[in-house]
Design an enzyme around this catalytic site. Structure first.
Site, PDB file in Angstrom:
ATOM      1  N   HIS A   1       0.830  -1.218   0.000  1.00  0.00           N
ATOM      2  CA  HIS A   1       0.000   0.000   0.000  1.00  0.00           C
ATOM      3  C   HIS A   1       0.862   1.265   0.000  1.00  0.00           C
ATOM      4  O   HIS A   1       0.463   2.297   0.532  1.00  0.00           O
ATOM      5  CB  HIS A   1      -0.963   0.024   1.192  1.00  0.00           C
ATOM      6  CG  HIS A   1      -1.958  -1.095   1.186  1.00  0.00           C
ATOM      7  ND1 HIS A   1      -3.121  -1.050   0.435  1.00  0.00           N
ATOM      8  CD2 HIS A   1      -1.967  -2.288   1.817  1.00  0.00           C
ATOM      9  CE1 HIS A   1      -3.796  -2.178   0.623  1.00  0.00           C
ATOM     10  NE2 HIS A   1      -3.117  -2.946   1.445  1.00  0.00           N
TER      11      HIS A   1
ATOM     12  N   ASN B   1     -10.283  -2.905   1.822  1.00  0.00           N
ATOM     13  CA  ASN B   1      -9.928  -2.900   0.403  1.00  0.00           C
ATOM     14  C   ASN B   1     -11.178  -2.690  -0.438  1.00  0.00           C
ATOM     15  O   ASN B   1     -12.299  -2.673   0.075  1.00  0.00           O
ATOM     16  CB  ASN B   1      -9.264  -4.228   0.005  1.00  0.00           C
ATOM     17  CG  ASN B   1      -7.889  -4.416   0.617  1.00  0.00           C
ATOM     18  OD1 ASN B   1      -7.134  -3.459   0.786  1.00  0.00           O
ATOM     19  ND2 ASN B   1      -7.557  -5.646   0.956  1.00  0.00           N
TER      20      ASN B   1
ATOM     21  N   TYR C   1       0.263  -4.507  11.923  1.00  0.00           N
ATOM     22  CA  TYR C   1       0.130  -3.090  11.593  1.00  0.00           C
ATOM     23  C   TYR C   1       0.763  -2.206  12.662  1.00  0.00           C
ATOM     24  O   TYR C   1       1.338  -1.161  12.348  1.00  0.00           O
ATOM     25  CB  TYR C   1      -1.342  -2.727  11.385  1.00  0.00           C
ATOM     26  CG  TYR C   1      -1.841  -3.039   9.994  1.00  0.00           C
ATOM     27  CD1 TYR C   1      -2.212  -2.021   9.123  1.00  0.00           C
ATOM     28  CD2 TYR C   1      -1.928  -4.348   9.540  1.00  0.00           C
ATOM     29  CE1 TYR C   1      -2.663  -2.303   7.846  1.00  0.00           C
ATOM     30  CE2 TYR C   1      -2.368  -4.643   8.266  1.00  0.00           C
ATOM     31  CZ  TYR C   1      -2.737  -3.619   7.420  1.00  0.00           C
ATOM     32  OH  TYR C   1      -3.172  -3.906   6.148  1.00  0.00           O
TER      33      TYR C   1
END
Length: 718
Positions: free
Chosen positions: A103, A176, A390
């Site tokens: 990303h 997404n 993350y």
């Protein structure tokens, strides 16, 4: 023949019905909270630096001159004591931060989410606790595989990450534009990324999966097939960020104040309608305008046409986690809306572009672990891994644990905890007892839970049973039925686009073994698909492998099968000639008419004289959603066209022909209609307009843009 999904549901006695939460009736809410500001501008303004009427300073605030270094003599060496030089160069040397592993290429915008109702009957989340409540948001759209410098229009899954700056802390939906993912277990994520990234020896290809390692992984790990099919369809090359839906991918939980919970799937539904490029067009755009998507978003917001999405959830009782013929904890599966309708909770509108790309879009750090009271996790193994990954990657990118203190990451609520120090600490903490429990600080900050302080709490219904197990759940085993349902649900032209996309990818593979393995996996989904792909790469048709063949379909995956609800923000290329006053006059009238409909008009001429916006030398059909020709410009087309040094030979004809080949609406006024004659098969085809007046052409093109692409122009395999 394997039973279809619908038959399985019938056998299980499951009743498919409308959602009981669709009414949206307001309910009394007994706890009052400050509403988060919709614009959010006051909060961000405190961090902005305005340089008007100022002098250069060092980072320490002292005024300086930094356009020349300090040297020993007029022509001598630079001195080590030149702190101005060292500070300037050192800061420059450290401007870049580690790029996102995935990303990396993205664009962001601010906006506002507005709740349609009081939803306290399904969640304790404060941003959904009253009708009309506004919450500031920041959204980042992205591609996945490519580097930060790659093109927008590569074929890829697209990220759709949204942060809600709620009055009870930040809440992120890190999703997404595709409702499923490649893998079922987060432990495979490094393998997936290593496989799709460029080869480690040559760093080729960039932002592309048409290479051996990608398809080696896809064919060895068939859980990838479902997401792969979505990416090989129009969903992998959207017309813009505005024209794609968003999905949370994972099953989550919503929890009420009294602890009642439901399983949910997050959905963002575009109010602009879904639209896609075609592959050749996307490839050309990658070279002509690699910033196509981010420019489209920026321009639309600047024009006051900020895009909108509705946020919804599919709501399922906890005990029905496996009631639909598959496991809702499997992130490679999606729940068809025919089975569980989407309850629409509210609307998001994007209204403001970032002030500084790096400070905001690059430094925003989303996390699936950013949840608030009223939202809880599920046991989805991919989600469980993302919660850790993350957070960990943000530590790497930011160089320390204080990335939440950056302006774009800061919650709009006060932060009170015992986290201390670390690189880049921006707060001056006054509490001398940064631990819990304590008596020196009166027990502050106090513990918040379900009943005190409106704290986050885990859904009471959650429980874990069973022995330790390293492996994939047996309920995740069927990874072929849903890709088949997706393929079945596409209209014939979309099936052809998917077939062609896989042909394009497979034809670039070097390994015969990988080609054979790929065909084997495709054949488990559809013998028709496998046969059509095999024909192009020189392999014999395979015998059907029908174990997972189903006739199930869903109405919610097609892109080209439905008209768009809005044409605002589309661009029409008006081909004119500066040597004809009639042509320029008609172009101006058309531009006015299109503008009144919210459609951008670009008048193209031989040169940038008054009345033109772009030259033929720089124009291309990829920039336009429709193309029209004004009377007088026909002299630039075909055999009557004279050689012109102002643009490449045949450029006006090329723009028109490419627009037609890619299914776009095309038209001409009066005598200019002669330029449409060379187009193949245009006599009775839709989307080709021969009219006598400017107003009629504008109306026809606007109507044609609702169809967006006339897919009957694309040939189908016989």
């Amino acid at each position: 023949m394997r039973l279809s999904l619908w038959n399985l549901l019938g056998l299980s006695g499951l009743v498919v019905a409308s959602c009981p939460y669709m009414s949206g009736e307001d309910q009394e809410y007994h706890i009052s909270h400050i509403q988060a500001r919709g614009t959010d501008s006051e909060f961000l303004d405190q961090f902005k630096v305005e340089d008007s009427n100022s002098y250069l300073t060092t980072d320490a605030g002292g005024p300086i001159q930094d356009d020349a270094s300090l040297k020993a003599g007029e022509r001598g060496p630079t001195l080590l004591e030149d702190f101005i030089f060292r500070q300037k160069i050192q800061h420059f040397d450290h401007e870049r931060v580690p790029e996102r592993a995935v990303h990396a290429r993205g664009a962001g915008a601010y906006g506002t989410f507005t709740s349609y109702a009081d939803w306290t009957n399904i969640t304790a989340a404060s941003f959904l606790n009253s009708k009309g409540k506004e919450t500031p948001v920041f959204v980042r759209f992205s591609t996945v595989a490519g580097s930060r410098g790659s093109a927008d229009t590569v074929r890829d899954v697209h990220g759709f990450a949204t942060r809600f700056y709620t009055d009870e802390g930040n809440f992120d939906i890190v999703g997404n534009n595709i409702p499923v993912f490649f893998i079922q277990d987060a432990i495979l994520f490094p393998d997936l990324v290593h496989a799709v990234k460029p080869s480690p020896d040559s760093e080729i290809p960039q932002a592309a999966t048409g290479h051996d390692s990608a398809w080696d992984f896809f064919s060895q790990q068939p859980s990838t097939l479902h997401t792969l099919f979505w990416a090989m369809s129009g969903h992998g090359i959207p017309r813009s960020y505005r024209h794609m839906d968003g999905f949370g991918v994972h099953t989550m939980r919503l929890v009420t104040d009294d602890g009642k919970s439901k399983l949910v799937k997050w959905h963002w539904k575009t109010k602009q309608g879904k639209a896609s490029l075609v592959w050749e067009e996307a490839q050309i755009l990658a070279g002509k305008n690699p910033d196509f998507h981010r420019q489209d978003l920026w321009d639309d917001i600047n024009a006051g046409n900020g895009p909108e999405w509705e946020l919804g959830v599919q709501i399922v009782d906890e005990e029905d986690v496996q009631a639909f013929g598959f496991d809702l904890l499997d992130p490679t599966k999606f729940l068809p809306e025919e089975l569980v309708p989407v309850t629409i909770l509210g609307k998001m509108k994007l209204t403001d572009n970032p002030t500084n790309y790096f400070a905001e879009t690059e430094q925003v750090m989303f996390q699936p672990g950013h949840i608030v009271r009223g939202v809880d996790f599920s046991d989805d193994p991919l989600l469980q891994g993302r919660i850790y990954s993350y957070l960990d990657t943000q530590l790497n990118r930011n160089g320390g644990p204080n990335f939440e203190q950056l302006p774009v990451n800061r919650p709009r609520t006060k932060v009170h905890n015992n986290n201390r120090d670390g690189a880049g600490q921006m707060f001056i903490h006054t509490n001398k007892a940064p631990y819990s429990p304590n008596s020196l600080s009166g027990g502050n900050p106090k513990q918040a839970n379900q009943t005190k302080g409106r704290g986050f709490f885990t859904a009471p219904s959650r429980k874990v049973v069973g022995s330790l197990h390293r492996g994939t759940a047996s309920s995740f085993a069927d990874v072929w039925s849903q890709p088949r349902m997706f393929y079945n649900s596409l209209i014939p032209s979309e099936q052809q686009f998917l077939v062609n996309a896989i042909r394009f990818e497979i034809s670039q593979l070097k390994s015969d073994l990988i080609k054979k393995n790929t065909l084997m996996q495709l054949n488990r989904v559809s013998n028709d698909l496998a046969t059509r792909v095999a024909a192009v790469i020189g392999y014999k048709p395979l015998d059907p492998s029908p174990e997972f063949y189903t006739n199930a379909t869903t109405d919610y995956v097609t892109i080209f099968g439905k008209p768009l609800p809005s044409v605002v923000g589309f661009t029409v290329g008006i081909l004119a000639s500066t040597s004809s006053s009639t042509s320029i006059s008609q172009a101006a009238q058309l531009a006015t008419s299109f503008s009144s409909r919210g459609i951008r008009a670009v008048i193209v001429g031989e040169s940038l004289l008054s009345g033109t916006d772009q030259t033929y030398s720089s124009a291309d059909a990829t920039a336009f959603d429709a193309v029209v020709v004004t009377m007088g410009a026909e002299t630039l087309f075909g055999p009557v066209a004279k050689p012109n040094t102002l643009f490449p030979s045949g450029r006006p004809s090329q723009i028109l022909h490419d627009a037609y080949r890619w299914g776009k609406p095309v038209g001409a006024v009066s005598k200019a209609s002669v330029v449409l004659e060379p187009l193949p098969g245009t006599k009775n085809q839709g989307g080709v307009y021969r009219v006598e007046s400017v107003n009629e052409l504008a109306t026809s093109i606007a109507k044609g843009l609702e169809t967006f692409r006339f897919v009957d122009r694309f040939p189908l395999d016989s």
